[in-house]
Motif scaffolding. Structure first.
Motif, PDB file in Angstrom:
ATOM      1  N   GLN A  31       0.764  -1.213   0.078  1.00 50.67           N
ATOM      2  CA  GLN A  31      -0.129   0.047   0.046  1.00 50.67           C
ATOM      3  C   GLN A  31       0.893   1.130   0.217  1.00 50.67           C
ATOM      4  OE1 GLN A  31      -2.562  -0.690   3.223  1.00 50.67           O
ATOM      5  NE2 GLN A  31      -3.997  -1.836   1.937  1.00 50.67           N
ATOM      6  N   LEU A  32       2.027   1.313   0.900  1.00 51.64           N
ATOM      7  CA  LEU A  32       2.944   2.368   0.711  1.00 51.64           C
ATOM      8  C   LEU A  32       3.320   2.497  -0.568  1.00 51.64           C
ATOM      9  CD1 LEU A  32       4.155   4.685   2.147  1.00 51.64           C
ATOM     10  CD2 LEU A  32       5.862   3.445   3.219  1.00 51.64           C
ATOM     11  N   ALA A  33       3.919   1.357  -1.253  1.00 52.27           N
ATOM     12  CA  ALA A  33       4.708   1.418  -2.445  1.00 52.27           C
ATOM     13  C   ALA A  33       3.556   1.799  -3.423  1.00 52.27           C
ATOM     14  CB  ALA A  33       4.768  -0.178  -2.784  1.00 52.27           C
ATOM     15  N   ALA A  34       2.386   1.705  -3.394  1.00 50.73           N
ATOM     16  CA  ALA A  34       1.593   2.353  -4.419  1.00 50.73           C
ATOM     17  C   ALA A  34       1.652   4.036  -4.322  1.00 50.73           C
ATOM     18  CB  ALA A  34       0.049   1.965  -4.150  1.00 50.73           C
ATOM     19  N   THR A  35       1.680   4.465  -2.925  1.00 51.30           N
ATOM     20  CA  THR A  35       1.721   5.899  -2.809  1.00 51.30           C
ATOM     21  C   THR A  35       3.039   6.398  -3.188  1.00 51.30           C
ATOM     22  OG1 THR A  35       0.170   5.618  -0.780  1.00 51.30           O
ATOM     23  CG2 THR A  35       1.558   7.704  -0.787  1.00 51.30           C
ATOM     24  N   LEU A  36       4.151   5.762  -2.782  1.00 52.92           N
ATOM     25  CA  LEU A  36       5.383   6.293  -3.245  1.00 52.92           C
ATOM     26  C   LEU A  36       5.550   6.307  -4.880  1.00 52.92           C
ATOM     27  CD1 LEU A  36       7.592   4.873  -0.233  1.00 52.92           C
ATOM     28  CD2 LEU A  36       6.833   7.104  -0.636  1.00 52.92           C
ATOM     29  N   ASP A  37       5.042   5.093  -5.285  1.00 57.02           N
ATOM     30  CA  ASP A  37       5.187   5.017  -6.814  1.00 57.02           C
ATOM     31  C   ASP A  37       4.331   6.382  -7.556  1.00 57.02           C
ATOM     32  OD1 ASP A  37       6.763   2.985  -6.666  1.00 57.02           O
ATOM     33  OD2 ASP A  37       5.073   1.270  -7.341  1.00 57.02           O
ATOM     34  N   ALA A  38       3.254   6.732  -6.914  1.00 57.39           N
ATOM     35  CA  ALA A  38       2.366   7.530  -7.545  1.00 57.39           C
ATOM     36  C   ALA A  38       2.884   9.030  -7.431  1.00 57.39           C
ATOM     37  CB  ALA A  38       0.950   7.573  -7.130  1.00 57.39           C
ATOM     38  N   VAL A  39       3.503   9.273  -6.254  1.00 58.05           N
ATOM     39  CA  VAL A  39       4.144  10.660  -6.050  1.00 58.05           C
ATOM     40  C   VAL A  39       5.486  10.639  -6.568  1.00 58.05           C
ATOM     41  CG1 VAL A  39       4.840  12.058  -4.206  1.00 58.05           C
ATOM     42  CG2 VAL A  39       2.852  10.931  -3.996  1.00 58.05           C
ATOM     43  N   ALA A  58      10.449  -1.142   5.498  1.00 54.62           N
ATOM     44  CA  ALA A  58      11.444  -1.875   4.447  1.00 54.62           C
ATOM     45  C   ALA A  58      11.198  -1.262   3.229  1.00 54.62           C
ATOM     46  CB  ALA A  58      11.185  -3.141   4.694  1.00 54.62           C
ATOM     47  N   GLU A  59       9.934  -0.938   2.818  1.00 58.68           N
ATOM     48  CA  GLU A  59       9.606  -0.276   1.636  1.00 58.68           C
ATOM     49  C   GLU A  59      10.344   1.140   1.411  1.00 58.68           C
ATOM     50  OE1 GLU A  59       8.546   0.020  -2.020  1.00 58.68           O
ATOM     51  OE2 GLU A  59       7.905  -1.726  -0.814  1.00 58.68           O
ATOM     52  N   ILE A  60      10.375   1.817   2.599  1.00 58.48           N
ATOM     53  CA  ILE A  60      10.980   3.377   2.385  1.00 58.48           C
ATOM     54  C   ILE A  60      12.535   3.049   2.206  1.00 58.48           C
ATOM     55  CG2 ILE A  60      11.787   5.277   3.908  1.00 58.48           C
ATOM     56  CD1 ILE A  60       8.788   4.811   5.120  1.00 58.48           C
ATOM     57  N   GLU A  61      13.019   2.058   2.867  1.00 51.49           N
ATOM     58  CA  GLU A  61      14.551   1.897   2.925  1.00 51.49           C
ATOM     59  C   GLU A  61      14.946   1.262   1.684  1.00 51.49           C
ATOM     60  OE1 GLU A  61      14.833  -0.181   6.652  1.00 51.49           O
ATOM     61  OE2 GLU A  61      14.457   1.880   7.735  1.00 51.49           O
TER      62      GLU A  61
END
Length: 393
Positions: A235-243, A267-270
């Motif tokens: 879910q965070l990956a989707a947000t970070l990809d979009a932005v 882990a996704e952030i790092e």
């Protein structure tokens, strides 16, 4: 009722224990803590627990001390793990630790905020010790945060004084069977610093954190859903990809809280090189980032409450804040890359929407919540009536 509670009625200073477990919750409580310290008829003791005591989350108890507050007790409570089971175990550890801490401090009243397990642990321990519990942000509704909402409403039943932040939340508390004389609508204490301008200006923020001033700034603050921790990373990956795929937009990320699924998000952030991210930020810096940002993306309550008073457009991702009262400054989207990207672009380019954000009225702004809370704590009768809870139905 403790002896100190009885003596406080004769004019002695009342001892108020404030319990805080996270950086965000402390930011909301700090104006009440200052107001308590500023009064001769109240004495402040701070109990730090939860994420504050963990190096993994920035050991933010140091930030509380840096702000000039003494820490009366530390209650270590986090059980290692990224699951609901670990959260439940942490709650049990916290109840036991709070019982010991409150027994040694002998407060007249315990002040807690919101829907965190640490606040609930303190409320349970205090109520069993016949110490009045005062609860801020009761009555709020977050249909998308299943455990959080349950904790919040359960804590209402343990609390003896209620400080809802909107009239609608006050009505929910009344419908839970609480007596009206216990309820004082104060507005959101997190707005006290915003309304007083007690945050870093945009130039200071951009210089301190090396943020370019010729690109749009997207502040990303997203926490896991306790109902679906296994999906938190994607879910965070989707947000970070979009932005991250938008031209001329710099994302700045604040790490999530310690709920189940948080480590997947970490882990996704790092895993992303060159992503500017902060494990924690002082309150004045975080508000300064909000003031400097062009859009906030994620599911933080600050996007619903504080952002409206900072004229900040918000893309509210997923169901976490569903049902929460809000001004007309947010766009709600699912955990979908295309939907998030489209909403962010609208926040950045749609002049009509940005004007709507600037014109909106914040339902959480009642002015001076911290002072109102301290006044009520100083003047309420600490007698048997306060401890005897009665249902109104």
């Amino acid at each position: 009722m403790s002896e100190s509670s009885e003596s406080s009625e004769s004019g002695e200073s009342r001892r108020v224990v404030v319990v805080t477990g996270t950086r965000a919750e402390y930011g909301l409580l700090s104006s009440s803590m200052r107001a308590i310290e500023d009064r001769d008829d109240l004495t402040l003791d701070v109990v730090a627990t939860g994420m504050h005591l963990s190096p993994q989350y920035g050991h933010t108890v140091d930030d509380i001390r840096a702000d000039g507050f003494a820490i009366a007790r530390e209650v270590h409570s986090l059980v290692d793990g990224d699951t609901g089971t670990a959260m439940a175990k942490s709650l049990g550890v916290c109840v036991a630790g709070m019982a010991d801490a409150l027994s040694s401090l002998d407060p007249d009243v315990v002040l807690v905020l919101g829907d965190r397990g640490e606040a609930f642990a303190a409320g349970v321990a205090a109520a069993h010790a016949n110490v009045p519990v005062a609860h801020v942000h009761g009555g709020d509704s977050m249909a998308g945060a299943i455990v959080d909402d349950s904790i919040r409403h359960a804590l209402t039943k343990f609390a003896h004084l209620h400080f809802p932040v909107t009239d609608r939340s006050a009505e929910r508390i009344r419908r839970l069977g609480e007596e009206p004389w216990r309820i004082t609508t104060v507005g959101a204490p997190g707005l006290d610093a915003v309304l007083a301008g007690e945050y870093d200006d945009s130039t200071t923020v951009r210089d301190r954190y090396d943020l370019p001033d010729d690109r749009s700034l997207a502040l990303v603050v997203q926490h896991p859903l306790t109902s679906a921790p296994e999906q938190a990373g994607e879910q965070l990956a989707a947000t970070l990809d979009a932005v991250g795929n938008l031209d001329d937009v710099d994302p700045v990320v604040v790490y999530p809280n310690a709920d189940a699924g948080g480590r997947r998000m970490n882990a996704e952030i790092e895993s992303r090189e060159h992503l500017k991210a902060f494990r924690s930020l002082p309150r004045e810096a975080y508000l300064g980032l909000m003031a400097a940002a062009d859009v906030l993306v994620g599911n933080s309550s600050s996007g619903v409450i504080e952002a409206a008073s900072l004229d900040l457009p918000v893309v509210d991702v997923g169901p976490r804040q569903e049902g929460r009262e809000r001004a007309d400054h947010t766009l709600r989207v699912p955990h979908d890359r295309a939907a998030i990207r489209e909403a962010v672009e609208r926040c950045l380019t749609d002049d009509g929407f940005r004007q709507r954000v600037a014109d909106c009225e914040n339902p959480y702004d009642h002015g001076g919540a911290g002072a109102a809370i301290a006044e009520r704590l100083a003047t309420v009768d600490l007698d048997g009536r306060l401890l005897r809870k009665r249902l109104t139905y």
